[in-house]
Motif scaffolding. Structure first.
Motif, mmCIF file in Angstrom:
data_model
loop_
_atom_site.group_PDB
_atom_site.id
_atom_site.type_symbol
_atom_site.label_atom_id
_atom_site.label_comp_id
_atom_site.label_asym_id
_atom_site.label_seq_id
_atom_site.Cartn_x
_atom_site.Cartn_y
_atom_site.Cartn_z
ATOM 1 N N HIS A 106 97.966 91.484 23.592
ATOM 2 C CA HIS A 106 98.844 92.043 22.564
ATOM 3 C C HIS A 106 99.082 90.954 21.516
ATOM 4 O O HIS A 106 99.398 89.824 21.879
ATOM 5 N N MET A 108 101.440 90.227 19.723
ATOM 6 C CA MET A 108 102.794 89.688 19.668
ATOM 7 C C MET A 108 103.328 89.263 21.021
ATOM 8 O O MET A 108 104.406 88.720 21.119
ATOM 9 N N SER A 109 102.644 89.577 22.121
ATOM 10 C CA SER A 109 103.195 89.290 23.433
ATOM 11 C C SER A 109 102.113 88.900 24.432
ATOM 12 O O SER A 109 101.231 89.688 24.753
ATOM 13 N N ALA A 110 102.210 87.656 24.911
ATOM 14 C CA ALA A 110 101.216 87.137 25.847
ATOM 15 C C ALA A 110 101.312 87.807 27.218
ATOM 16 O O ALA A 110 100.362 87.785 27.985
ATOM 17 N N TRP A 112 102.183 91.073 27.774
ATOM 18 C CA TRP A 112 102.026 92.526 27.732
ATOM 19 C C TRP A 112 100.781 92.915 28.541
ATOM 20 O O TRP A 112 99.799 92.192 28.515
#
Lengths: 174, 114
Positions: A106, A108-110, A112
């Motif tokens: 993702h 924005m998010s490691a 996710w």
């Protein structure tokens, strides 16, 4: 209920379920989901232009797409179809990817989940189509499942007001 | 790219309940570390630690005001979370709004062509 059913119920609880009724026959909704030219007209985040790199509608086939913002930022993603039963059911695994179609994290998010399993069902009554979409982490680690869970909780835990405020902020900052 | 979980990931930063409380508190305006500690009923070093984590992921910014340092919510820092929610429930809902529009348009076109 038997013992073996319990894990399934647990898995169900982790899923996101969205239900919508469309004032259109099922065949048309099916086409909108499965024909690239139609899909490009509605699918994707607001403000992005969808680019379809390929759509191969069969189990194991891939829908690979790019999304471009007005200022040229690009994001890529893909569906891998698991099950295709026209015109009523599609099971697919969605993920973020690079331009070559390799699965990525993702943006924005490691933590996710790399893959989310989605099940789409379409039923028709009186010319209207009910769409049910279920989504949940697939092949996820405990940390990824937790991120998915926490994120759901965050939304439920009164972050709504913060987001409304953020919406206003972003609108005024534009 | 290897990243340390809590310090560089917004989602990990807000996974902690007290940090979410701090975000809610700061959404009402600037607060000093003592205000934050008092509002949450925690000790000042603990509040400082949470604020540091939030600052590292740009969720809050700080400005000096005399002896006091005031923390405020940084809307831009929250954008990834906002975008994230857009990617899931909101993302689909928004796409389905457009699908609804598309289905209406295509059907009215087909009627005209009949």
């Amino acid at each position: 209920m038997t013992e073996t059913n319990k894990p399934d119920v647990d898995v169900m609880d982790r899923q996101l379920v969205i239900t919508r009724v469309f004032d259109a026959p099922r065949d048309l909704v099916w086409k909108a989901w499965t024909e690239p030219d139609r899909l490009a007209l509605w699918w994707g985040p607001k403000g992005f232009k969808l680019m379809v790199a390929g759509l191969d509608l069969r189990p194991g086939g891939v829908f690979h797409y790019g999304m471009r913002t007005a200022n040229g930022q690009e994001m890529w993603g893909k569906f891998v179809y698991v099950e295709v039963v026209a015109p009523e059911r599609i099971v697919l695994i969605s993920s973020f990817s690079d331009a070559a179609g390799n699965i990525t994290r993702h943006p924005m998010s490691a933590a996710w989940p790399l893959e989310v399993m989605n099940t789409l069902t379409l039923t028709e009554h009186d010319g209207k189509t009910t769409l049910i979409l279920r989504g949940g982490p697939h092949n996820a680690t405990a940390e990824e499942r937790k991120t998915f869970e926490d994120a759901k909780t965050n939304v439920q835990m009164g972050f709504k007001g913060t987001f409304d405020q953020l919406d206003e902020y972003l609108a005024s900052a534009r | 790219m290897a990243r340390s979980a809590t310090t560089s990931d917004v989602f990990n930063a807000i996974a902690e309940a007290q940090r979410r409380q701090i975000i809610d508190l700061l959404s009402h305006g600037e607060r000093s570390v003592n205000d934050v500690a008092a509002a949450l009923g925690i000790r000042q070093p603990q509040a400082s630690k949470h604020l540091r984590v939030l600052k590292e992921v740009d969720l809050v910014s700080v400005r000096g005001s005399g002896q006091q340092r005031l923390y405020r919510l940084n809307g831009e820092g929250l954008k990834p979370i906002h975008d994230w929610t857009m990617t899931f429930e909101h993302f689909w809902e928004e796409s389905f709004d457009r699908l609804d529009e598309y289905l209406k348009q295509i059907q009215s076109k087909e009627k005209k062509n009949d």
